[in-house]
Design a protein around this motif. Structure first.
Motif, PDB file in Angstrom:
ATOM      1  N   LEU A  53     -11.526   8.216   2.177  1.00  0.00           N
ATOM      2  CA  LEU A  53     -12.307   9.402   2.535  1.00  0.00           C
ATOM      3  C   LEU A  53     -11.495  10.391   3.360  1.00  0.00           C
ATOM      4  O   LEU A  53     -11.615  11.606   3.183  1.00  0.00           O
ATOM      5  CB  LEU A  53     -13.555   8.981   3.330  1.00  0.00           C
ATOM      6  N   LEU A  54     -10.655   9.895   4.258  1.00  0.00           N
ATOM      7  CA  LEU A  54      -9.966  10.737   5.232  1.00  0.00           C
ATOM      8  C   LEU A  54      -8.603  11.183   4.730  1.00  0.00           C
ATOM      9  O   LEU A  54      -7.907  10.449   4.008  1.00  0.00           O
ATOM     10  CB  LEU A  54      -9.809   9.985   6.559  1.00  0.00           C
ATOM     11  N   GLY A  55      -8.220  12.409   5.133  1.00  0.00           N
ATOM     12  CA  GLY A  55      -6.933  12.939   4.708  1.00  0.00           C
ATOM     13  C   GLY A  55      -5.767  12.169   5.295  1.00  0.00           C
ATOM     14  O   GLY A  55      -4.779  11.892   4.606  1.00  0.00           O
ATOM     15  N   ASP A  56      -5.875  11.812   6.552  1.00  0.00           N
ATOM     16  CA  ASP A  56      -4.798  11.080   7.223  1.00  0.00           C
ATOM     17  C   ASP A  56      -5.147   9.597   7.211  1.00  0.00           C
ATOM     18  O   ASP A  56      -6.139   9.172   7.813  1.00  0.00           O
ATOM     19  CB  ASP A  56      -4.648  11.589   8.663  1.00  0.00           C
ATOM     20  N   LYS A  57      -4.347   8.813   6.509  1.00  0.00           N
ATOM     21  CA  LYS A  57      -4.639   7.383   6.384  1.00  0.00           C
ATOM     22  C   LYS A  57      -4.565   6.657   7.726  1.00  0.00           C
ATOM     23  O   LYS A  57      -5.085   5.546   7.867  1.00  0.00           O
ATOM     24  CB  LYS A  57      -3.687   6.737   5.382  1.00  0.00           C
ATOM     25  N   LYS A  58      -3.933   7.281   8.721  1.00  0.00           N
ATOM     26  CA  LYS A  58      -3.821   6.630  10.033  1.00  0.00           C
ATOM     27  C   LYS A  58      -5.050   6.875  10.910  1.00  0.00           C
ATOM     28  O   LYS A  58      -5.239   6.212  11.918  1.00  0.00           O
ATOM     29  CB  LYS A  58      -2.567   7.137  10.758  1.00  0.00           C
ATOM     30  N   THR A  59      -5.871   7.860  10.538  1.00  0.00           N
ATOM     31  CA  THR A  59      -7.059   8.174  11.347  1.00  0.00           C
ATOM     32  C   THR A  59      -8.097   7.061  11.208  1.00  0.00           C
ATOM     33  O   THR A  59      -8.366   6.576  10.107  1.00  0.00           O
ATOM     34  CB  THR A  59      -7.678   9.504  10.902  1.00  0.00           C
ATOM     35  N   LYS A  60      -8.667   6.648  12.316  1.00  0.00           N
ATOM     36  CA  LYS A  60      -9.698   5.604  12.312  1.00  0.00           C
ATOM     37  C   LYS A  60     -10.965   6.151  12.980  1.00  0.00           C
ATOM     38  O   LYS A  60     -10.897   6.749  14.054  1.00  0.00           O
ATOM     39  CB  LYS A  60      -9.227   4.355  13.072  1.00  0.00           C
ATOM     40  N   ILE A  61     -12.099   5.973  12.336  1.00  0.00           N
ATOM     41  CA  ILE A  61     -13.394   6.317  12.909  1.00  0.00           C
ATOM     42  C   ILE A  61     -14.192   5.023  13.002  1.00  0.00           C
ATOM     43  O   ILE A  61     -14.523   4.412  11.978  1.00  0.00           O
ATOM     44  CB  ILE A  61     -14.137   7.363  12.054  1.00  0.00           C
ATOM     45  N   GLY A  62     -14.485   4.608  14.227  1.00  0.00           N
ATOM     46  CA  GLY A  62     -15.068   3.280  14.434  1.00  0.00           C
ATOM     47  C   GLY A  62     -16.419   3.073  13.794  1.00  0.00           C
ATOM     48  O   GLY A  62     -16.759   1.962  13.366  1.00  0.00           O
ATOM     49  N   ASN A  63     -17.241   4.112  13.747  1.00  0.00           N
ATOM     50  CA  ASN A  63     -18.590   3.936  13.199  1.00  0.00           C
ATOM     51  C   ASN A  63     -18.714   4.478  11.772  1.00  0.00           C
ATOM     52  O   ASN A  63     -19.777   4.890  11.346  1.00  0.00           O
ATOM     53  CB  ASN A  63     -19.635   4.585  14.108  1.00  0.00           C
ATOM     54  N   MET A  64     -17.601   4.506  11.036  1.00  0.00           N
ATOM     55  CA  MET A  64     -17.586   4.876   9.616  1.00  0.00           C
ATOM     56  C   MET A  64     -17.580   3.604   8.769  1.00  0.00           C
ATOM     57  O   MET A  64     -16.819   2.672   9.042  1.00  0.00           O
ATOM     58  CB  MET A  64     -16.349   5.720   9.290  1.00  0.00           C
ATOM     59  N   HIS A  65     -18.436   3.567   7.727  1.00  0.00           N
ATOM     60  CA  HIS A  65     -18.533   2.383   6.877  1.00  0.00           C
ATOM     61  C   HIS A  65     -18.630   2.803   5.407  1.00  0.00           C
ATOM     62  O   HIS A  65     -19.098   3.903   5.098  1.00  0.00           O
ATOM     63  CB  HIS A  65     -19.777   1.551   7.234  1.00  0.00           C
TER      64      HIS A  65
END
Length: 646
Positions: free
Chosen positions: A227-239
């Motif tokens: 989903l995210l452009g940057d594969k290193k970005t983490k969103i804790g409450n994303m599922h």
């Protein structure tokens, strides 16, 4: 001045004035919807609980007729004694006031809770949090469901106020105010997506309680690896929205995930090469097949479209040399670099038709966005001279793909004439059954005719309402054609046979017709005048066994209109009542109508074994013999113990 300071006379005057107010309360039913009734207004203006009681006294005997808003007003004014009296009376009268009472109490409680929350000096300041969300995808869209809580499995706000959603390029932003657990929250979510979206075709709604539903339309139909452009970005409450994804996986079947996009390439200081799904340095776009122009504004190596679309079109205008209908454009498999599809008249499967002024003859242009782009050809559009094909060219800002999709034009036109006539003679002698050969006389103008189609008709021009179709019959140039109808019962209401001229585009509007004359063989029932009356036979005078010499006499039918001859058979028994052939034991001879009804069997006439009767059937030639017959006993000489006997 407070009510307690009023003198007794003043208090009585006040109460009298309040009671006078009740005289006008009956008109409250006619008040505009949403406006408080006069009773509710009077309760709102009452100075004390005692005044309120005076206003309600006339209604205490019939609480069923008392409006709910009046009950709510008593509770909201906190006239607890009066409220308890109302509830007590409602039990006696078996009237349910629970909804109005609970609603008012809830309102008071909410106001009290809000007062307690204001004791917290930070209560007025909303705490900003990131809401939990799930995502899924198909080939064309990203689906988000956002819950107004920080953890997916935790309770949260039921709704938000001041919702704001912004969708542009590869960004999705959401914010909104909500309340939960005595706290205010500002929910804020910002997502930088893997690839660009089409904001005009993306939508959102707050249809579900406590959730926001979002559909993001992908700019290009393909499978995203994340989903995210940057594969290193983490969103804790994303599922991952597993339940939804399982339903959508079929649309991604056989589709490999993209590795890059203009977004990911620009993040690394490069441009996206759509041909190879790789990132190129701006000065290396020459290595991107068909896309050699660097376009840093869109983050791509750019160029003309590299794939063609295809077309489908069915002419809905039945006039010759005129077209009308929708040209359906079936998009290129990889239409990532296509902005529009342009449809032209073509003089071949690749060359555009030009006007007398030398201009290309454009029909129309459709945006590539959307699942089924189309261009409309208005009804009664004249087919240009020399036009043989429809052509579709893929276009973008850099030009058009030179190789078009093409479709041969097929001008829809109905046949120009109906059959010259129709002939049919029923050859099935059964009642309500027909059989025979239909002859279709060729149309005077056979242009545009490929077949003739036969139907049962309820009139000379109308088909039967059901089961009308008989058969299609191939046209033969300059020849009449025929079709054999096997023995069958026509559908209910069928009185005619109809023949239409037809081609792939439809039928000529009017048919040729022939009325069905149900030809029946004679003597279908014993009561008919076409049944022979009787048959008689003299004694056998031939002494030899299994040989006969006798005279047979037939009493003919009263009406011989259907009869061409009488057929005489040997019989093993008298004529069966059910009309079966079980009694026949061999044909003897025929007697034509008009000939003598008395015939003599010469000596030595063979008698088949077990023949004990003479049977006579009426016959009508092509339609066959009647099922019913007349009979008479017959006895042959027999030899017993060396003696001849009758």
């Amino acid at each position: 001045m407070s009510p307690a300071m009023l003198s007794g006379s003043t208090r009585r005057l006040t109460q009298a004035l309040l009671l006078c107010t009740l005289g006008a309360i009956a008109s409250a039913a006619g008040a505009a919807k949403g406006s408080p009734s006069k009773l509710v207004e009077a309760l709102d203006a009452a100075a004390s609980e005692e005044d309120g009681r005076s206003l309600l006294t006339p209604h205490m005997s019939d609480l069923k007729a008392l409006e709910a808003a009046a009950v709510e007003k008593v509770v909201l004014r906190q006239w607890w004694d009066l409220a308890r009296d109302l509830v007590s009376k409602s039990h006696e009268q078996k009237v349910d006031l629970s909804f109005a009472v609970r609603k008012a109490v809830r309102t008071l409680k909410d106001e009290a809770d809000e007062l307690l929350r204001t004791l917290n000096p930070k209560y007025g300041l909303a705490q900003q949090v990131s809401p939990a969300f799930q995502w899924a995808q198909n080939d064309t869209c990203i689906f988000l469901t956002i819950k107004y809580t920080v953890r997916w499995n935790a309770p949260g706000a039921l709704e938000v106020t001041e919702p704001s959603v912004n969708m542009t390029a590869n960004l999705f932003n959401f914010s909104g105010l909500g309340k939960h657990s005595n706290n205010k929250y500002r929910y804020f979510l910002s997502v930088s997506l893997f690839d660009n979206i089409d904001s005009d075709l993306s939508t959102w709604s707050a249809a579900s309680v406590g959730k926001l539903s979002v559909t993001l339309r992908k700019r290009w139909a393909r499978k995203w690896p994340r989903l995210l452009g940057d594969k290193k970005t983490k969103i804790g409450n994303m599922h991952v929205w597993m339940e939804m994804q399982e339903k959508l996986d079929s649309t991604l079947s056989g589709m490999s995930s993209a590795s890059n996009s203009p977004v990911t390439c620009v993040n690394s200081g490069k441009l996206y090469c759509i041909s190879t799904d790789t990132c190129k340095k701006p000065d290396s776009c020459s290595q991107c097949p068909g896309k050699s122009e660097p376009d840093e504004k869109v983050g791509q190596c750019a160029g003309k479209p590299s794939e063609k679309a295809t077309l489908s079109f069915s002419d809905a205008d039945m006039d010759e040399s005129q077209l009308g209908g929708e040209v359906k454009i079936h998009k290129a498999k990889n239409d990532f670099d296509v902005n529009t599809y342009a449809v032209f008249w073509g003089k071949s499967d690749s060359a555009k038709l030009e006007s007398e002024q030398g201009q290309e003859m454009l029909i129309g242009e459709a945006n590539s966005i959307g699942s089924e782009p189309e261009v409309k050809i208005p009804q009664n559009t004249r087919l240009p001279d020399g036009a043989t094909h429809l052509l579709v060219f893929s276009r973008n800002a850099y030009g058009e793909y030179s190789n078009p999709g093409s479709l041969l034009i097929r001008d829809a036109a109905l046949p120009k004439a109906k059959p010259s006539g129709l002939q049919f003679t029923d050859e099935d002698g059964g009642q309500e059954l027909v059989q025979g050969r239909v002859t279709i006389l060729r149309a005077q103008n056979q242009d545009k005719i490929s077949d003739y189609t036969l139907h049962w008709g309820r009139s000379p021009t109308k088909k039967t309402s059901s089961n009308s179709f008989i058969s299609d019959v191939k046209k033969e140039d300059d020849k009449d054609v025929t079709h054999w109808i096997s023995s069958q019962k026509p559908p209910e209401g069928a009185k005619y046979i109809l023949a239409f001229s037809k081609n792939e585009f439809g039928d000529y509007p009017s048919p040729a017709s022939v009325e069905i004359a149900d030809a029946t063989k004679p003597c279908l029932q014993r009561s008919e005048d076409s049944c022979p009356l009787k048959v008689e036979v003299t004694k056998d005078t031939d002494p030899d066994p299994e040989q006969a010499e006798a005279t047979i006499t037939i009493t003919p039918a009263k009406s011989e209109e259907k009869i061409s001859k009488y057929r005489i058979f040997w019989g093993t028994q008298e004529c069966p009542e059910d009309g079966t052939d079980s009694a026949k034991n061999g044909h003897l001879l025929d007697v034509q109508v008009g000939d003598s009804m008395q015939v003599t069997l010469p000596a030595d006439t063979p008698v088949p074994a077990d023949s004990r009767f003479i049977l006579v059937f009426a016959s009508s030639g092509k339609l066959g013999d009647s099922d019913l017959c007349v009979s008479t006993p017959f006895s042959d000489y027999k030899v017993e113990d060396g003696k001849k006997e009758l």
